[in-house]
Scaffold this motif. Structure first.
Motif, mmCIF file in Angstrom:
data_model
loop_
_atom_site.group_PDB
_atom_site.id
_atom_site.type_symbol
_atom_site.label_atom_id
_atom_site.label_comp_id
_atom_site.label_asym_id
_atom_site.label_seq_id
_atom_site.Cartn_x
_atom_site.Cartn_y
_atom_site.Cartn_z
ATOM 1 N N SER A 25 -22.639 -63.674 92.523
ATOM 2 C CA SER A 25 -22.014 -63.856 93.816
ATOM 3 C C SER A 25 -20.809 -64.917 93.819
ATOM 4 N N TYR A 26 -21.255 -65.998 92.941
ATOM 5 C CA TYR A 26 -20.333 -67.120 92.833
ATOM 6 C C TYR A 26 -19.082 -67.013 91.821
ATOM 7 N N LEU A 27 -19.498 -66.193 90.745
ATOM 8 C CA LEU A 27 -18.466 -66.122 89.649
ATOM 9 C C LEU A 27 -17.066 -65.642 89.942
ATOM 10 N N LYS A 28 -16.270 -66.006 89.623
ATOM 11 C CA LYS A 28 -14.801 -65.450 89.777
ATOM 12 C C LYS A 28 -14.642 -64.916 88.326
ATOM 13 N N SER A 29 -14.018 -63.607 88.570
ATOM 14 C CA SER A 29 -13.667 -62.880 86.989
ATOM 15 C C SER A 29 -12.625 -63.660 86.381
ATOM 16 N N GLY A 30 -12.715 -63.601 84.947
ATOM 17 C CA GLY A 30 -11.430 -64.196 84.266
ATOM 18 C C GLY A 30 -11.783 -65.636 83.808
ATOM 19 N N VAL A 31 -12.891 -66.318 84.558
ATOM 20 C CA VAL A 31 -13.046 -67.892 84.296
ATOM 21 C C VAL A 31 -13.687 -68.037 82.976
ATOM 22 N N TYR A 32 -14.671 -67.181 82.862
ATOM 23 C CA TYR A 32 -15.492 -67.658 81.652
ATOM 24 C C TYR A 32 -15.440 -66.165 80.732
ATOM 25 N N ALA A 75 -19.988 -64.668 76.348
ATOM 26 C CA ALA A 75 -21.007 -65.945 76.449
ATOM 27 C C ALA A 75 -21.628 -65.644 78.008
ATOM 28 N N LEU A 76 -20.904 -64.904 78.817
ATOM 29 C CA LEU A 76 -21.636 -64.693 80.208
ATOM 30 C C LEU A 76 -22.857 -63.532 79.986
ATOM 31 N N SER A 77 -22.563 -62.646 79.037
ATOM 32 C CA SER A 77 -23.451 -61.709 78.771
ATOM 33 C C SER A 77 -24.639 -62.373 78.144
ATOM 34 N N GLU A 78 -24.569 -63.497 77.482
ATOM 35 C CA GLU A 78 -25.781 -63.915 76.919
ATOM 36 C C GLU A 78 -26.373 -64.817 78.040
ATOM 37 N N GLY A 79 -26.064 -64.959 79.141
ATOM 38 C CA GLY A 79 -26.848 -65.543 80.199
ATOM 39 C C GLY A 79 -27.315 -64.384 81.339
ATOM 40 N N THR A 80 -27.206 -62.930 80.985
ATOM 41 C CA THR A 80 -27.741 -62.223 81.822
ATOM 42 C C THR A 80 -29.117 -61.614 81.563
ATOM 43 N N LYS A 108 -31.845 -58.893 83.225
ATOM 44 C CA LYS A 108 -31.909 -57.757 83.726
ATOM 45 C C LYS A 108 -30.717 -57.500 84.870
ATOM 46 N N GLY A 109 -29.555 -57.669 84.174
ATOM 47 C CA GLY A 109 -28.459 -56.833 84.740
ATOM 48 C C GLY A 109 -27.716 -57.976 85.747
ATOM 49 N N GLN A 110 -28.452 -59.240 85.922
ATOM 50 C CA GLN A 110 -27.678 -60.390 86.740
ATOM 51 C C GLN A 110 -27.609 -61.696 85.669
ATOM 52 N N VAL A 111 -26.185 -62.186 86.081
ATOM 53 C CA VAL A 111 -26.135 -63.603 85.148
ATOM 54 C C VAL A 111 -26.987 -64.300 86.197
ATOM 55 N N VAL A 112 -27.578 -65.129 85.137
ATOM 56 C CA VAL A 112 -28.853 -66.186 85.654
ATOM 57 C C VAL A 112 -28.502 -67.521 85.146
ATOM 58 N N ALA A 113 -27.546 -67.467 84.162
ATOM 59 C CA ALA A 113 -26.874 -68.661 83.327
ATOM 60 C C ALA A 113 -25.647 -68.807 83.217
ATOM 61 N N LEU A 114 -25.004 -69.978 83.696
ATOM 62 C CA LEU A 114 -23.530 -70.098 83.382
ATOM 63 C C LEU A 114 -23.412 -70.807 81.935
ATOM 64 N N SER A 155 -33.905 -74.055 95.115
ATOM 65 C CA SER A 155 -32.924 -75.105 95.632
ATOM 66 C C SER A 155 -32.405 -74.730 97.144
ATOM 67 N N ALA A 156 -32.100 -75.758 97.910
ATOM 68 C CA ALA A 156 -31.883 -75.411 99.201
ATOM 69 C C ALA A 156 -30.386 -75.811 99.283
ATOM 70 N N GLN A 157 -29.895 -75.915 98.426
ATOM 71 C CA GLN A 157 -28.285 -76.421 98.333
ATOM 72 C C GLN A 157 -27.506 -75.678 97.149
ATOM 73 N N LYS A 158 -27.686 -74.228 97.177
ATOM 74 C CA LYS A 158 -26.822 -73.758 96.073
ATOM 75 C C LYS A 158 -25.416 -73.765 95.925
ATOM 76 N N LYS A 159 -24.774 -74.005 97.001
ATOM 77 C CA LYS A 159 -23.375 -73.956 97.102
ATOM 78 C C LYS A 159 -23.032 -75.403 96.188
ATOM 79 N N ALA A 160 -23.629 -76.539 96.491
ATOM 80 C CA ALA A 160 -23.319 -77.685 95.963
ATOM 81 C C ALA A 160 -23.863 -77.557 94.363
ATOM 82 N N ASP A 161 -25.133 -76.849 94.372
ATOM 83 C CA ASP A 161 -25.384 -76.779 92.981
ATOM 84 C C ASP A 161 -24.311 -75.994 91.931
ATOM 85 N N TRP A 162 -23.917 -74.996 92.687
ATOM 86 C CA TRP A 162 -22.684 -74.252 91.796
ATOM 87 C C TRP A 162 -21.544 -75.046 91.736
ATOM 88 N N GLU A 163 -21.189 -75.759 92.829
ATOM 89 C CA GLU A 163 -19.934 -76.679 92.558
ATOM 90 C C GLU A 163 -20.222 -77.528 91.217
#
Lengths: 291, 450
Positions: B141-148, B152-157, B159-165, B343-351
Motif C-alpha cells: 500500500s505504500y509502494l509507488k510504481s516505477g520507483v524500485y 528486486a521487489l520480487s525478491e522481497g515478496t 505469499k504475494g505481498q511485498v514484505v521487504a523493501l 509497530s504503532a507508527q508505520k507511516k514514519a517507519d515507511w518514511e
C-alpha cells in the motif's frame, strides 16, 4: 531438650518454592510438554501434540548419536586429562616456599580468564594460517605444512578439548592443593619413618585422602563440561561437519536456527535426564562427605 | 494432646516425607500452571498506521540492523541516520546494532516474545524466516510504481505481498586479483569462464604464489553460506532440495561435493571460514580469487586505503565459471528493509526506509559509498548513475545481476542449511566419499523436513 517446632515455619519457605517453581520448574515442565508436540515456529502454525514421536525420531537421528558421542568424549576426555595435570601440578608445587610459592598463583590464572576470551584466544592461537602454534611447530621443524587445527574433522575436537583442559586444570589444581594440606602430618611422618618412597607416599598415603574431594570436583566439572556451549560455539560452531557438535550445540542449532522447538525439546529432555544422573551422584557424594 | 511438632519429632521420617511431598506438590502445581499459561502462538499484530509524524508529534523508530555493528559501515549509517533526523524533525531513529549472523534468529525470538523493533535490516533467508512468523507488515500500500526495480521487489515478496523493501543489490561474483594473476603468468584480462579453466588457474596460482590462497569461498554452516554456495551447486546441476523434497543424493550433488573435496585436498581453499575472513586477505593481496559481494571493494579500500583507480587496476569481477550445467548463476543477497506489524507508527517507519533506499543523498552517501553496492531504483538519478559508473559496479550490473536466480527461501531453507552445509564441510575436511556424504545429506534433509 529439643526446640519446639512450629508448622508455621514450614510455610516460610513458600516464597522460595514459588520462585523455584517459576525459575526451574516452569522451564522443565514446558520443555517436557514441548517435547511431545510438533512445534516449528517458522511454520506459523500452533503446536500440536504428537505423543512420543519426537523421541522416536531422535532414536533414528544419526546426528543425535554423534553429538551424544562427542559430548561424552569432550566431557570425560577433558576431565581425565585435567585431573591428571591438576594432580601432578599440586604434588609438584606442594612444598614450594619463598618466592616459588607465587608459581601457584600463576598456575591459577587460566581460571580467572572468561570462557569466551579463552575460546577466542585458542581460536587465534590455533588458526591454521596465522596461528602461533603452527608457526612454532614449523620453526621447530616438527611440521612442514600447516595443520588445520580447527577446520579438520580429525583435529577440531582435540583442539577444543585442549582449550577446555587449559581452563579446567586450575580448578583441579586448587582442589588437590587444598586437599593435600588436610593430609595429617603424623601419617606422613609415620610413612617417612617406615621409609616410604615418593611413589608409595603419593599412592598409599596422599591419594586416599584426595579421593573424596576429587570425586566431588570431577562431578562438578563433568556437569560443567556437559553444559559447555560458549567455548565450542565460539571456536567451531559445532563443525566442521558435526565433528564438535555436542548435545547442547545440537539443541541450540535445532531451536534457534531451524526453530524446531518440539524436537529440540525432546533432545533437551534427554540431556536433562543425563545431567540429573550426574546431579544425583553429586548430591549423594556431598551427603556422604557431610556425615 | 500431641502437638504436631512433637508428632513430627516422634515420626521423623514420615513427617519429612510428608513435608517433601507437600513442597514438591506445591512446586509442581505452580510449574504446571505456569506452563499451561505459556503461549506458543504468535503475538497479535498491530496494524495501526500511527499519526503522521511532525515536530509537534515526534515519534521514535527502533531500527535493528547490522550496518551499525560493523566497523566498515558504522560511520556511514550513523551519519545517514543523523541526516535523516535533520531532514525529518518529527522522527527520531534509535539504532539497535545486531551482528549479521545473529540478526535473523534474534528478531524471530524478539517477535515471539512480543518485543520486535519497528524497522529492521534483513537479507536472504532471514527475511523469509521472519516473514513466516507473520511478523512483517505488507508494504504494497505504500509502494509507488516505477520507483524500485521490479526484480528486486520480487525478491522481497512473500505469499504475494511485498514484505521487504530492497535497500541494495548484493550478488556475489567471482573477484579476481589482476596483480596476482599477472605475477603467476596468467592473463589478468581473461578470468576463468569455466570450472575447468578455474581449476587450471588455481593450480597455477598454487604453484607460483605459495603464500597466496588461491580461492576464497564461504563454507561455514549458516544459511548465508548455503545461499552463496547454491550457484556453485547449480553449476554442477545439483539442487539439494525442492519444496520439502530432499534431492541431495544425486550424481550432480556428488559431482559438486567431489569438486569441493578436490579444492580442499589440493589446498586451493580453506574450510569453515566466513566470507568476511577473505576480505582482509584480499586487502593484502593474499587471495587470488574470491566469491564475494560488491561490498568487498568497500572493505578492501577501508583496510588498505587504496584509491578507486588503484583498486580497479588490482581487481576485477566476473560471473561464476560455468560447469556441466552450462549456465552461470548467482543469488542476490541484497539488504532489505522491513517494517514489523507490531509497530504503532508505520507511516514514519515507511518514511524512514523509503528515504534510506531511494533518497539520492542516502543512496550515494551510504549505499554506494559505504556498502559499495548497487541501488535498487528503477530509474536512478544522474547523480547516482555517475557514481555507479565504475568498472566493478558496471560488471555487477551488466554481467552478474542478469544471472541472479531465486532460491527456495523460507522455513524449509532454515531447516535445510545445517545438513547441507555440514555435508559440504565434511567434503572439504575429510576423505569421506562424495557418494556417502550425499547420502548423509539426503537423510539429514529428510529428518529435517519431518
Amino acid at each position: 531438650m529439643k526446640p519446639r517446632r512450629s508448622p508455621w515455619f514450614d510455610w516460610m519457605v513458600l516464597p522460595t518454592i514459588v520462585i523455584l517453581a517459576f525459575v526451574i520448574g516452569y522451564p522443565i515442565v514446558r520443555t517436557f510438554v514441548l517435547s511431545t508436540q510438533n512445534y516449528k515456529v517458522l511454520s506459523g502454525l500452533p503446536a500440536t501434540g504428537v505423543g512420543f514421536s519426537n523421541y522416536q525420531q531422535l532414536y533414528h537421528d544419526p546426528v543425535f548419536w554423534q553429538s551424544l558421542r562427542n559430548t561424552a568424549v569432550y566431557t570425560f576426555g577433558s576431565v581425565v586429562v585435567a585431573v591428571i595435570i591438576g594432580l601432578a601440578l599440586a604434588l609438584l608445587t606442594e612444598h614450594m616456599a619463598g618466592p616459588w610459592r607465587y608459581i601457584r598463583t600463576v598456575l591459577l590464572t587460566p581460571w580467572a580468564v572468561p570462557l569466551i576470551v579463552v575460546a577466542f584466544l585458542f581460536r587465534y592461537m590455533f588458526d591454521q594460517d596465522s596461528g602461533v602454534v603452527n608457526a612454532l611447530l614449523r620453526d621447530l621443524g616438527l611440521i612442514h605444512s600447516n595443520v588445520h587445527w580447527l577446520t579438520s574433522s580429525t583435529w577440531a575436537m582435540p583442539t577444543v578439548m585442549l582449550a577446555n583442559i587449559w581452563t579446567a586444570v586450575p580448578f583441579f589444581f586448587l582442589v588437590f592443593t587444598a586437599s593435600l594440606t588436610s593430609v595429617p602430618t603424623d601419617v606422613v611422618e609415620a610413612a617417612r619413618v617406615d621409609r616410604a618412597g615418593t611413589w608409595s607416599m603419593i599412592g598409599r598415603i596422599k591419594l586416599p585422602y584426595l579421593l573424596g574431594p576429587a570425586m566431588i570436583a570431577v562431578l562438578i566439572m563433568v556437569i560443567n563440561n556437559f553444559n559447555d556451549f560458549a567455548k565450542i560455539w565460539a571456536m567451531t560452531q559445532g563443525g566442521p561437519a558435526y565433528s564438535t557438535t555436542t548435545l547442547v550445540v545440537y539443541v541450540y542449532q535445532l531451536a534457534f536456527s531451524s526453530f524446531n522447538m518440539g524436537y529440540a525439546s525432546a533432545i533437551g529432555v534427554v540431556w536433562l535426564l543425563l545431567l540429573m544422573i550426574f546431579a544425583v551422584f553429586y548430591v549423594r557424594l556431598l551427603q556422604r562427605a557431610s556425615r | 494432646m500431641l502437638h504436631p511438632g512433637s508428632l513430627n519429632e516422634s515420626k521423623p521420617t514420615r513427617g519429612r516425607t510428608r513435608r517433601s511431598i507437600s513442597v514438591l506438590t506445591v512446586a509442581g502445581v505452580l510449574a504446571l500452571l505456569a506452563a499451561a499459561c505459556g503461549s506458543s502462538s504468535p503475538k497479535s499484530s498491530n496494524s495501526g498506521q500511527g499519526t503522521t509524524p511532525s515536530a509537534q508529534h515526534p515519534v521514535t523508530i527502533t531500527f535493528a540492523n547490522w550496518a551499525d555493528a560493523e566497523t566498515a559501515t558504522r560511520p556511514g549509517i550513523e551519519a545517514t541516520i543523523s541526516q535523516f533526523e535533520a531532514t525529518h524533525p518529527g522522527i527520531k531513529v534509535v539504532s539497535q546494532p545486531i551482528s549479521f549472523t545473529d540478526i535473523g534468529h534474534t528478531l524471530i525470538l524478539r517477535q515471539q516474545s512480543g518485543n520486535p523493533p519497528d524497522v529492521a535490516e534483513l537479507s536472504g533467508n532471514d527475511t523469509f524466516a521472519v516473514a513466516a512468523t507473520g511478523a512483517l507488515a505488507p508494504l504494497d500500500s505504500y509502494l509507488k510504481s516505477g520507483v524500485y526495480n521490479a526484480k528486486a521487489l520480487s525478491e522481497g515478496t512473500y505469499k504475494g505481498q511485498v514484505v521487504a523493501l530492497p535497500w541494495n543489490s548484493n550478488p556475489p561474483g567471482l573477484w579476481y586479483n589482476k596483480t596476482l594473476m599477472t605475477q603467476a603468468g596468467l592473463d589478468p584480462n581473461s578470468p576463468p569462464a569455466t570450472i575447468t579453466q578455474l581449476m587450471t588457474d588455481l593450480a597455477t596460482i598454487k604453484a607460483k604464489e605459495p603464500g597466496v590462497l588461491p580461492l576464497g569461498i564461504d563454507t561455514t554452516n549458516r544459511s548465508f553460506a548455503l545461499a552463496v554456495d547454491w550457484p556453485w551447486m547449480k553449476t554442477f546441476g545439483a539442487t539439494p532440495f525442492s519444496g520439502s523434497n530432499a534431492t541431495a543424493n544425486t550424481p550432480q550433488m556428488q559431482a559438486f561435493l567431489g569438486f569441493m573435496q578436490t579444492l580442499a585436498q589440493k589446498g586451493y581453499i580453506t574450510a569453515n571460514h566466513k566470507i568476511g575472513y577473505y576480505r582482509p586477505l584480499a586487502a593484502q593481496n593474499k587471495v587470488a580469487f574470491v566469491w564475494d559481494q560488491p561490498v568487498l571493494q568497500g572493505v578492501v579500500q577501508s583496510t588498505n586505503h587504496e584509491t578507486d583507480a588503484q583498486f580497479f587496476a588490482n581487481w576485477g569481477v566476473t560471473t561464476l565459471p560455468t560447469g556441466p550445467a552450462g549456465q552461470a548463476s548467482t543469488v542476490d543477497e541484497g539488504h532489505q528493509l522491513v517494517i514489523f506489524n507490531h509497530s504503532a507508527q508505520k507511516k514514519a517507519d515507511w518514511e524512514f526506509i523509503n528515504w534510506l533506499a531511494s533518497d539520492p543523498s542516502a543512496v550515494t552517501g551510504y549505499t554506494i559509498k559505504y556498502e559499495s553496492s548497487l541501488p535498487t531504483l528503477a530509474n536512478p538519478s544522474p547523480q547516482i548513475q555517475s557514481q555507479i559508473n565504475t568498472p566493478i559496479l558496471q560488471a555487477f550490473t551488466n554481467k552478474i545481476l542478469p544471472t541472479v536466480i531465486q532460491l527456495p527461501y523460507g522455513p524449509n531453507f532454515s531447516s535445510a542449511y545445517t545438513p547441507i552445509m555440514a555435508g559440504v564441510q565434511s567434503a572439504v575436511t575429510s576423505s569421506t566419499s562424495p557418494a556417502s556424504i550425499a547420502a548423509n545429506i539426503q537423510s539429514g534433509l529428510q529428518n529435517a523436513f519431518k
